[in-house]
Write a protein that holds these residues in place. Structure first.
Motif, short mmCIF file in Angstrom:
data_model
loop_
_atom_site.label_atom_id
_atom_site.label_comp_id
_atom_site.label_asym_id
_atom_site.label_seq_id
_atom_site.Cartn_x
_atom_site.Cartn_y
_atom_site.Cartn_z
N TRP A 137 4.37 18.60 28.03
CA TRP A 137 5.65 18.16 27.45
C TRP A 137 6.77 19.13 27.80
O TRP A 137 7.89 18.71 28.13
N GLU A 138 6.48 20.42 27.76
CA GLU A 138 7.50 21.42 28.05
C GLU A 138 7.91 21.39 29.52
O GLU A 138 9.01 21.82 29.88
N ALA A 139 7.02 20.88 30.39
CA ALA A 139 7.32 20.81 31.82
C ALA A 139 7.77 19.40 32.24
O ALA A 139 7.94 19.15 33.43
N ARG A 140 7.98 18.53 31.28
CA ARG A 140 8.31 17.13 31.60
C ARG A 140 9.56 17.04 32.46
O ARG A 140 10.54 17.75 32.24
N ASP A 141 9.49 16.16 33.45
CA ASP A 141 10.61 15.85 34.35
C ASP A 141 11.08 17.04 35.18
O ASP A 141 12.15 16.98 35.81
#
Length: 325
Positions: A148-152
């Motif tokens: 989630w923290e690395a999303r996109d």
């Protein structure tokens, strides 16, 4: 049988259980045993594996809690039920007919009927300049922990073995900008075709260094020959080593697979050494904080049941088949 509602022992008295390791598994085990009114001591050697991380994720009702706060809360809960906590490093463990002797590096000696080891694992990382300083922050290993923290973002998958293509496929769930850095690893045509179908790029060549931007944040990798790949995050599989050194001489079985080493134990957490139990990452390499905590509860409950049967003069349930990793 004397029940122990509070911890009133001295260093020379014998515990019923000593738990070595105060991470998720060890603290959960300590809490469970303290609530079972066992005389239990948890030894905290410090330096948890997840210390660099900003937060623990996927932990319901405590989402994003810092590792330090999580441990502090757990320690308080164990002692709140009468468990004892000792900060120290175990130097060696010996066993005799009466149980175990645990020697700490400060000269303290403890005695216990049983031992539950929850010392976890350590990560063996490639010797690539710049990689170690970002491990656990911008360099990740688990998509469920940090996806989630690395999303996109621009995510590079640093290949460390033939299964790294699967990690690239998984991280594609969190970002459309994923590149597999082959780093000298050969992948099958089927694996490469799968990545191509979902839009994961593949860059050949060896990774020479991880480089930063002027503010010290991870900015990408440089390949041998000078070409650069700009990235915001890197994911990779480390090689995992179970922290079993303190068990040398006890006759434990340390097994090895494609991910690294682990302490062999049956499905209840019993090792091949009578009275020695294991919980968490040391026996389950893929365990996250949540599953390690659950394993600590489960193994502690099985250990407690064994003590109940033993003290009642009943045969202990035979060990189950070893868990195959």
């Amino acid at each position: 049988m004397t029940r122990h509602s509070e911890q009133d022992t001295t260093d020379t008295d014998r515990d019923e259980v000593i738990v070595i390791g105060a991470g998720a598994a060890g603290l959960s085990a300590g809490l469970t045993l303290a609530r079972a009114r066992r005389r239990v001591t948890v030894i905290d050697g410090g330096a948890p594996r997840n210390a660099p991380a900003a937060g623990i994720h996927g932990l319901i009702a405590a989402e994003g809690i810092s590792p330090a706060e999580y441990v502090a809360r757990g320690r308080a809960e164990v002692t709140g039920y009468g468990g004892r906590l000792i900060d120290g490093q175990v130097d060696r463990i010996t066993r005799d007919d009466d149980g175990f002797t645990i020697a700490l590096d400060d000269g303290t000696t403890l005695r216990s009927r049983t031992v539950l080891v929850a010392t976890g694992v350590r990560d063996d990382l490639p010797s690539i300049p710049g990689l170690h300083r970002h491990w656990g922050t911008a360099i990740l290993h688990c998509p469920y922990c940090h996806g989630w923290e690395a999303r996109d973002k621009r995510i590079g998958i640093l290949a460390t073995g033939p299964l790294s293509w699967m990690q690239a496929l998984m991280f594609h769930q969190w970002s459309d900008d994923v590149v597999l850095l082959a780093n000298g690893v050969d992948f099958s045509s089927d694996d490469l075709a799968t990545l191509d179908r979902v839009g994961v790029q593949v860059r050949t060549g060896l990774v020479e260094e991880v480089f930063d931007d002027p503010d010290g944040a991870l900015a990408g990798v440089r390949l041998v020959g000078g070409s650069a790949v700009d990235l915001d995050a890197i994911a990779m599989h480390s090689r995992i080593h179970a922290n079993t050194e303190i068990l040398a001489g006890l006759g434990v079985s340390v097994e090895e697979n494609e991910f690294g080493t682990y302490l062999a134990a049956d499905s209840d957490g019993r090792t091949g050494v009578p009275g020695l139990w294991a919980a968490g990452n040391i026996r389950d390499q893929m365990a996250q904080v949540t599953s390690s905590a659950a394993d600590g509860v489960f193994v502690a409950a099985r250990l407690n049941m064994d003590l109940i049967f033993t003290d009642a003069g009943r045969p202990v349930t035979p060990p189950r088949e070893p868990v195959r990793r």
